[in-house]
Design a protein around this motif. Structure first.
Motif, PDB file in Angstrom:
ATOM      1  N   UNK A  78      -1.011   7.876  -8.810  1.00 58.37           N
ATOM      2  CA  UNK A  78      -2.386   8.057  -9.293  1.00 58.37           C
ATOM      3  C   UNK A  78      -3.182   8.834  -8.254  1.00 58.37           C
ATOM      4  N   UNK A  79      -3.455  10.112  -8.470  1.00 55.25           N
ATOM      5  CA  UNK A  79      -4.214  10.880  -7.462  1.00 55.25           C
ATOM      6  C   UNK A  79      -5.616  10.340  -7.227  1.00 55.25           C
ATOM      7  N   UNK A  80      -6.213   9.693  -8.235  1.00 58.56           N
ATOM      8  CA  UNK A  80      -7.583   9.204  -8.080  1.00 58.56           C
ATOM      9  C   UNK A  80      -7.674   7.942  -7.234  1.00 58.56           C
ATOM     10  N   UNK A 140       0.750  16.506  -9.553  1.00 58.96           N
ATOM     11  CA  UNK A 140       0.213  15.351 -10.274  1.00 58.96           C
ATOM     12  C   UNK A 140      -1.159  15.633 -10.865  1.00 58.96           C
ATOM     13  N   UNK A 141      -1.944  16.489 -10.212  1.00 58.97           N
ATOM     14  CA  UNK A 141      -3.264  16.815 -10.751  1.00 58.97           C
ATOM     15  C   UNK A 141      -3.221  17.909 -11.807  1.00 58.97           C
ATOM     16  N   UNK A 142      -2.134  18.662 -11.866  1.00 62.69           N
ATOM     17  CA  UNK A 142      -2.015  19.734 -12.864  1.00 62.69           C
ATOM     18  C   UNK A 142      -1.431  19.216 -14.172  1.00 62.69           C
ATOM     19  N   UNK A 143      -0.555  18.227 -14.103  1.00 60.46           N
ATOM     20  CA  UNK A 143       0.154  17.748 -15.296  1.00 60.46           C
ATOM     21  C   UNK A 143      -0.789  17.316 -16.424  1.00 60.46           C
ATOM     22  N   UNK A 144      -1.910  16.590 -16.157  1.00 65.07           N
ATOM     23  CA  UNK A 144      -2.758  16.169 -17.287  1.00 65.07           C
ATOM     24  C   UNK A 144      -3.247  17.303 -18.171  1.00 65.07           C
ATOM     25  N   UNK A 145      -3.443  18.484 -17.606  1.00 68.73           N
ATOM     26  CA  UNK A 145      -3.913  19.600 -18.419  1.00 68.73           C
ATOM     27  C   UNK A 145      -2.860  20.037 -19.434  1.00 68.73           C
ATOM     28  N   UNK A 196       0.804  -1.216   0.000  1.00 66.81           N
ATOM     29  CA  UNK A 196       0.000   0.000   0.000  1.00 66.81           C
ATOM     30  C   UNK A 196       0.840   1.269   0.000  1.00 66.81           C
ATOM     31  N   UNK A 197       2.155   1.120  -0.032  1.00 62.95           N
ATOM     32  CA  UNK A 197       3.001   2.309  -0.128  1.00 62.95           C
ATOM     33  C   UNK A 197       2.800   3.046  -1.438  1.00 62.95           C
ATOM     34  N   UNK A 198       2.386   2.321  -2.498  1.00 61.13           N
ATOM     35  CA  UNK A 198       2.204   2.968  -3.790  1.00 61.13           C
ATOM     36  C   UNK A 198       1.037   3.946  -3.783  1.00 61.13           C
ATOM     37  N   UNK A 199       0.143   3.838  -2.805  1.00 60.69           N
ATOM     38  CA  UNK A 199      -1.021   4.720  -2.758  1.00 60.69           C
ATOM     39  C   UNK A 199      -0.810   5.902  -1.816  1.00 60.69           C
ATOM     40  N   UNK A 200       0.375   6.008  -1.217  1.00 65.23           N
ATOM     41  CA  UNK A 200       0.678   7.151  -0.368  1.00 65.23           C
ATOM     42  C   UNK A 200       1.050   8.352  -1.228  1.00 65.23           C
ATOM     43  N   UNK A 201       0.584   9.511  -0.823  1.00 65.29           N
ATOM     44  CA  UNK A 201       0.888  10.725  -1.574  1.00 65.29           C
ATOM     45  C   UNK A 201       2.373  11.041  -1.473  1.00 65.29           C
ATOM     46  N   UNK A 202       3.094  11.116  -2.594  1.00 62.31           N
ATOM     47  CA  UNK A 202       4.546  11.366  -2.524  1.00 62.31           C
ATOM     48  C   UNK A 202       4.841  12.801  -2.088  1.00 62.31           C
ATOM     49  N   UNK A 203       5.974  12.959  -1.455  1.00 63.73           N
ATOM     50  CA  UNK A 203       6.408  14.282  -1.005  1.00 63.73           C
ATOM     51  C   UNK A 203       7.844  14.517  -1.429  1.00 63.73           C
ATOM     52  N   UNK A 227      -2.337   7.944 -16.509  1.00 64.30           N
ATOM     53  CA  UNK A 227      -0.974   8.265 -16.108  1.00 64.30           C
ATOM     54  C   UNK A 227      -0.525   7.435 -14.912  1.00 64.30           C
ATOM     55  N   UNK A 228      -1.459   7.020 -14.088  1.00 61.71           N
ATOM     56  CA  UNK A 228      -1.104   6.210 -12.936  1.00 61.71           C
ATOM     57  C   UNK A 228      -0.623   4.819 -13.292  1.00 61.71           C
ATOM     58  N   UNK A 229      -0.839   4.379 -14.536  1.00 57.51           N
ATOM     59  CA  UNK A 229      -0.380   3.062 -14.959  1.00 57.51           C
ATOM     60  C   UNK A 229       1.071   3.071 -15.410  1.00 57.51           C
ATOM     61  N   UNK A 230       1.655   4.239 -15.564  1.00 55.68           N
ATOM     62  CA  UNK A 230       3.066   4.328 -15.942  1.00 55.68           C
ATOM     63  C   UNK A 230       3.927   4.030 -14.708  1.00 55.68           C
ATOM     64  N   UNK A 231       4.992   3.232 -14.851  1.00 58.94           N
ATOM     65  CA  UNK A 231       5.829   2.923 -13.680  1.00 58.94           C
ATOM     66  C   UNK A 231       6.433   4.182 -13.058  1.00 58.94           C
ATOM     67  N   UNK A 232       6.575   4.134 -11.750  1.00 57.45           N
ATOM     68  CA  UNK A 232       7.176   5.220 -10.954  1.00 57.45           C
ATOM     69  C   UNK A 232       6.347   6.504 -11.029  1.00 57.45           C
ATOM     70  N   UNK A 233       5.049   6.340 -11.175  1.00 55.46           N
ATOM     71  CA  UNK A 233       4.150   7.491 -11.131  1.00 55.46           C
ATOM     72  C   UNK A 233       3.158   7.303  -9.991  1.00 55.46           C
TER      73      UNK A 233
END
Length: 227
Positions: A94-96, A23-28, A6-13, A86-92
């Protein structure tokens, strides 16, 4: 073990600063903007056609008053698809997969549909809380039940999106871990798990697109009830 999963679901800092905002701005920034020319390239033409088809299919059964929401819901659809993919790319990240992000999107939009109904047609909006022909002794109970079902809608929107994406990511990570363990021991079994991992990735791509569509579709249905 579970902590690592579950570390992959922690918000990175980074230096104590949460990166979820970036992460939420990049898609735009990834969607190409249209030009002022008469004819665009193939990518922009395909993008415009897909967006127009989605908007048409979503708003064709809706009343004209609801067409004002076309820009908002179409932008939300593209935004959610971008975040999920974008969350399916390795080392990224997923905010959702964060319930707080999904509720931050669901609650204001759901509340806007409810307030729209109360402003434009208050009688019909309040009438949804009590079905027609209800026996007198059941009126208080039904009002409470319908009120709870109304208030739980944004929670259901957020939990549905979070749960589906989290489950898919966990399955992919578990399959990848099984592949790493089996590769030196049983190469044939590892090959099967690799095939399964690729199939799960394709399935997760479909889930990412479908869940974004379902999120926006349910919001459009809530809007249709209040216009």
């Amino acid at each position: 073990m579970m902590t690592n999963l579950f570390d992959q679901f922690m918000s990175p800092t980074f230096m104590g600063i949460p990166l979820i905002a970036i992460a939420t701005i990049i898609p735009w920034l990834l969607w190409p903007a249209t030009t002022t020319r008469w004819l665009d390239n193939r990518l922009l033409t395909l993008q415009s056609w897909l967006i127009s088809q989605f908007t048409y299919n979503l708003f064709s059964p809706m009343k004209l008053k609801g067409h004002k929401w076309a820009m908002t819901l179409t932008s939300l659809m593209l935004f959610l698809i971008s975040l999920n993919m974008l969350g399916l790319i390795p080392y990224t990240f997923t905010p959702t997969t964060q319930l707080s992000v999904n509720l931050g999107l669901a609650v204001p939009l759901w509340l806007a549909t409810v307030l729209t109904g109360l402003r434009n047609q208050p009688t019909a909006a309040l009438g949804h809380l009590l079905p027609e022909g209800t026996p007198m002794p059941l009126i208080p109970i039904l009002i409470i039940i319908e009120t709870i079902s109304l208030l739980i809608r944004p929670l259901a929107l957020g939990v549905r999106l979070t749960a589906n994406l989290t489950a898919g990511h966990l399955l992919i990570q578990l399959t990848a871990m099984a592949t790493l363990v089996l590769l030196p021991l049983l190469p044939a079994a590892a090959a099967l798990t690799i095939i399964m991992m690729y199939l799960l990735t394709v399935l997760e791509i479909a889930v990412a697109m479908i869940q974004a569509y379902v999120f926006v579709l349910l919001l459009s249905l809530y809007l249709q009830e209040n216009i």
